[in-house]
Motif scaffolding. Structure first.
Motif, PDB file in Angstrom:
ATOM      1  N   THR A 116      24.826 -58.570 -71.203  1.00  0.00           N
ATOM      2  CA  THR A 116      24.682 -59.967 -70.771  1.00  0.00           C
ATOM      3  C   THR A 116      24.242 -60.840 -71.932  1.00  0.00           C
ATOM      4  O   THR A 116      24.778 -61.929 -72.141  1.00  0.00           O
ATOM      5  N   MET A 117      23.282 -60.363 -72.696  1.00  0.00           N
ATOM      6  CA  MET A 117      22.779 -61.124 -73.847  1.00  0.00           C
ATOM      7  C   MET A 117      23.896 -61.384 -74.857  1.00  0.00           C
ATOM      8  O   MET A 117      24.100 -62.519 -75.297  1.00  0.00           O
ATOM      9  N   ILE A 118      24.633 -60.351 -75.201  1.00  0.00           N
ATOM     10  CA  ILE A 118      25.688 -60.494 -76.214  1.00  0.00           C
ATOM     11  C   ILE A 118      26.796 -61.413 -75.710  1.00  0.00           C
ATOM     12  O   ILE A 118      27.263 -62.297 -76.428  1.00  0.00           O
ATOM     13  N   LEU A 119      27.217 -61.229 -74.467  1.00  0.00           N
ATOM     14  CA  LEU A 119      28.318 -62.039 -73.946  1.00  0.00           C
ATOM     15  C   LEU A 119      27.917 -63.497 -73.785  1.00  0.00           C
ATOM     16  O   LEU A 119      28.718 -64.385 -74.051  1.00  0.00           O
ATOM     17  N   ARG A 120      26.689 -63.758 -73.374  1.00  0.00           N
ATOM     18  CA  ARG A 120      26.224 -65.161 -73.282  1.00  0.00           C
ATOM     19  C   ARG A 120      26.097 -65.783 -74.642  1.00  0.00           C
ATOM     20  O   ARG A 120      26.429 -66.942 -74.842  1.00  0.00           O
ATOM     21  N   THR A 121      25.583 -65.015 -75.607  1.00  0.00           N
ATOM     22  CA  THR A 121      25.430 -65.517 -76.961  1.00  0.00           C
ATOM     23  C   THR A 121      26.794 -65.795 -77.589  1.00  0.00           C
ATOM     24  O   THR A 121      26.977 -66.816 -78.253  1.00  0.00           O
ATOM     25  N   ALA A 122      27.749 -64.905 -77.343  1.00  0.00           N
ATOM     26  CA  ALA A 122      29.091 -65.070 -77.918  1.00  0.00           C
ATOM     27  C   ALA A 122      29.825 -66.255 -77.320  1.00  0.00           C
ATOM     28  O   ALA A 122      30.636 -66.882 -77.995  1.00  0.00           O
ATOM     29  N   ASP A 130      33.020 -51.091 -77.193  1.00  0.00           N
ATOM     30  CA  ASP A 130      32.526 -51.768 -78.394  1.00  0.00           C
ATOM     31  C   ASP A 130      31.073 -52.178 -78.228  1.00  0.00           C
ATOM     32  O   ASP A 130      30.261 -52.040 -79.142  1.00  0.00           O
ATOM     33  N   LEU A 131      30.742 -52.686 -77.042  1.00  0.00           N
ATOM     34  CA  LEU A 131      29.354 -53.083 -76.789  1.00  0.00           C
ATOM     35  C   LEU A 131      28.428 -51.870 -76.781  1.00  0.00           C
ATOM     36  O   LEU A 131      27.287 -51.959 -77.232  1.00  0.00           O
ATOM     37  N   ALA A 132      28.914 -50.744 -76.273  1.00  0.00           N
ATOM     38  CA  ALA A 132      28.105 -49.522 -76.265  1.00  0.00           C
ATOM     39  C   ALA A 132      27.786 -49.084 -77.695  1.00  0.00           C
ATOM     40  O   ALA A 132      26.666 -48.647 -77.991  1.00  0.00           O
ATOM     41  N   LYS A 133      28.758 -49.210 -78.588  1.00  0.00           N
ATOM     42  CA  LYS A 133      28.519 -48.868 -79.991  1.00  0.00           C
ATOM     43  C   LYS A 133      27.473 -49.799 -80.601  1.00  0.00           C
ATOM     44  O   LYS A 133      26.586 -49.352 -81.326  1.00  0.00           O
ATOM     45  N   ALA A 134      27.587 -51.090 -80.284  1.00  0.00           N
ATOM     46  CA  ALA A 134      26.600 -52.050 -80.791  1.00  0.00           C
ATOM     47  C   ALA A 134      25.219 -51.745 -80.214  1.00  0.00           C
ATOM     48  O   ALA A 134      24.209 -51.813 -80.929  1.00  0.00           O
ATOM     49  N   ILE A 151      13.949 -60.735 -75.500  1.00  0.00           N
ATOM     50  CA  ILE A 151      13.943 -59.598 -74.578  1.00  0.00           C
ATOM     51  C   ILE A 151      13.479 -60.049 -73.196  1.00  0.00           C
ATOM     52  O   ILE A 151      14.102 -59.709 -72.187  1.00  0.00           O
ATOM     53  N   CYS A 152      12.419 -60.837 -73.131  1.00  0.00           N
ATOM     54  CA  CYS A 152      11.927 -61.319 -71.827  1.00  0.00           C
ATOM     55  C   CYS A 152      12.991 -62.135 -71.100  1.00  0.00           C
ATOM     56  O   CYS A 152      13.146 -62.015 -69.887  1.00  0.00           O
ATOM     57  N   PHE A 153      13.743 -62.946 -71.827  1.00  0.00           N
ATOM     58  CA  PHE A 153      14.745 -63.808 -71.207  1.00  0.00           C
ATOM     59  C   PHE A 153      15.860 -62.988 -70.551  1.00  0.00           C
ATOM     60  O   PHE A 153      16.325 -63.320 -69.468  1.00  0.00           O
ATOM     61  N   TYR A 154      16.283 -61.895 -71.201  1.00  0.00           N
ATOM     62  CA  TYR A 154      17.403 -61.097 -70.685  1.00  0.00           C
ATOM     63  C   TYR A 154      16.953 -59.855 -69.898  1.00  0.00           C
ATOM     64  O   TYR A 154      17.781 -59.154 -69.332  1.00  0.00           O
ATOM     65  N   ASP A 155      15.666 -59.598 -69.871  1.00  0.00           N
ATOM     66  CA  ASP A 155      15.118 -58.427 -69.182  1.00  0.00           C
ATOM     67  C   ASP A 155      15.017 -58.708 -67.682  1.00  0.00           C
ATOM     68  O   ASP A 155      13.979 -59.125 -67.178  1.00  0.00           O
TER      69      ASP A 155
END
Length: 151
Positions: A143-149, A82-86, A125-129
């Motif tokens: 990581t960005m999506i899972l932390r945000t969720a 699912d994350l790959a599709k996103a 981008i800088c924060f998660y890069d």
């Protein structure tokens, strides 16, 4: 399979399954339990998986661990799918990376970005890069999506 089951819980389950008290659980007893929790095997499949006609407590615990690990891997693969599709939605040029411009473009199409948010996309981008290349790769995006969720 609930990862919340501890060794004590599993020991109690084993004792309940061991109807004749001989210190082992037959494949029939194990299959009965598995069917009750929605895992379906034929006795032949189960014997191939287990490799013997009955399990002692330690073997039962190992079997539980192997099934739990397999279930966790399956859930991770489904989540990654699912994350790959996103990720593909944001990776507009298909190069395997999300740039600030791509992030802005997709967020703009979703109505979640305007000209005043430009610096926010760069900061995000800088924060998660984590490799500091100026882009988000799949793992950084995940990581960005899972932390945000989770927040």
């Amino acid at each position: 399979m609930s990862p919340a089951l501890n060794k004590k819980d599993l020991h109690r389950i084993f004792e309940k399954l061991d109807k004749n008290g001989d210190g082992s659980v037959s494949l029939e007893e194990l299959n009965w339990l598995l069917e009750r929790i929605g895992v379906h095997f034929s006795l032949h499949e189960l014997e191939s998986l287990v490799g013997k006609p009955c399990l002692n407590l330690e073997e039962f615990l190992s079997f539980y661990d192997s099934i739990s690990n397999a279930e966790n891997k399956k859930m991770i693969q489904e989540e990654d799918g699912d994350l790959a599709k996103a990720f593909q939605v944001f990776d507009l040029n298909g190069d395997g990376f999300i740039s600030c411009e791509e992030l802005e473009s997709v967020l703009g199409r979703l109505g979640l970005w305007d000209e005043h948010c430009g610096k926010d996309c760069s900061r995000m981008i800088c924060f998660y890069d984590t490799n500091f290349d100026g882009f988000l790769d799949f793992q950084e995006f995940k990581t960005m999506i899972l932390r945000t969720a989770s927040s």
